[in-house]
Structures are given as C-alpha cells and as structure tokens.
Design a protein around this motif. Structure first.
Motif: not given
Length: 159
Positions: A47, A79, A81-83, A110-115
C-alpha cells in the motif's frame, strides 16, 4: 519520486535473477526501489508504493510456490485500488500450465483493485542474455508508465 516494490519467490534462483534485472531497470529509470523476498515482507507494505511487481515461479501443475502462499492470503487484507502492478516469473514448458503463477498473481492484484500496467513477463527457466535485457526494459517501461500517471494526476488531468 516514483516508488516501486519488487517482491519475489525463487527456489532455483531463476525468478530472483529476473527480479534483479527488473530492479536494475527500475533503478536506471530513476525510481526509488525496494527489492524483497516474499519471505521477508508482509503484503500490507504494498500500500506504500506507486508500483508493485510480484514475481513467482510456477510450481507443479500451475500453483504458486509454497513460500508465496502466506503472502497471497495476506493480500486479501490489502486495498490496492488504483495501484499500478505487474507480475513476472520463471516458467517450465514441460508442465501443462505455462507460467500459471504469473496469471494467478495478476488476477489477485486485479481483485484487490490494482491495474495491471504491463502484460506479465514469463521466461522459460532462466533468462537468456536477450531476456535479461527485456527484463531490464520491463522495469524501465513500468517506471516510465508510473511517472506519466503521477505527472498527469499531479497536473489535475484525469487518467
């Protein structure tokens, strides 16, 4: 400054060598780098970085190696997200699932919000001289991608 963490699992040294060449590219591109064995880090540390690179060899018929399992479970509490993230690993074409660990890591990220910033880097066993250069370029390209995103976001541009 862009901050990147490279986390890897390696039994024979092939994936560690891949991580080292990616790290060389990250450094050359001017990013702040942290390079860690998966055994020496907790998933929550991801994170704190702009970019995340996870590397694992594929074990058996398409599994993550044992030393990656605790980290993989810890990832459920993170989380991202957006990483921006990438995955890489040493593979063996004698198995039915080629480089499945790389695919598993990408799906989890991807499930955790990463790109996923770049397609996963898969190398047959140990990297050849040409693949070593490709791995270094992989690190450079990842950092350049992160830098463009960071500059666009800082300038108020929506990406």
């Amino acid at each position: 400054m862009v901050k990147v963490i490279v986390i890897f699992a390696s039994m024979t040294g092939n994936t560690e060598e891949m991580a080292d060449y990616i790290a060389d590219g990250v450094r050359e591109a001017g990013a702040e780098l942290t390079l860690k064995s998966v055994m020496d880090v907790n998933a929550s540390v991801m994170e704190n970085y702009d970019g995340i690179a996870l590397g694992a060899y594929t074990w058996g018929d398409g599994d993550l190696p044992d030393e990656f399992l605790d980290f993989y479970e810890e990832m459920d509490e993170v989380d991202l997200t957006g990483k921006q993230a990438v995955a890489f690993g040493s593979c063996d074409s004698s198995y039915s699932e080629y480089g499945a660990a790389v695919d598993l890591l990408e799906r989890k990220l991807e499930e955790l919000g990463a790109v996923i910033a770049l397609p996963g880097m898969k190398v047959e066993l140990g990297p050849s001289a040409q693949e070593k250069e490709q791995l270094k370029q992989f690190g450079i390209t990842f950092v350049n991608h992160l830098r463009v995103l960071k500059e666009a976001t800082a300038g108020g541009t929506i990406v």
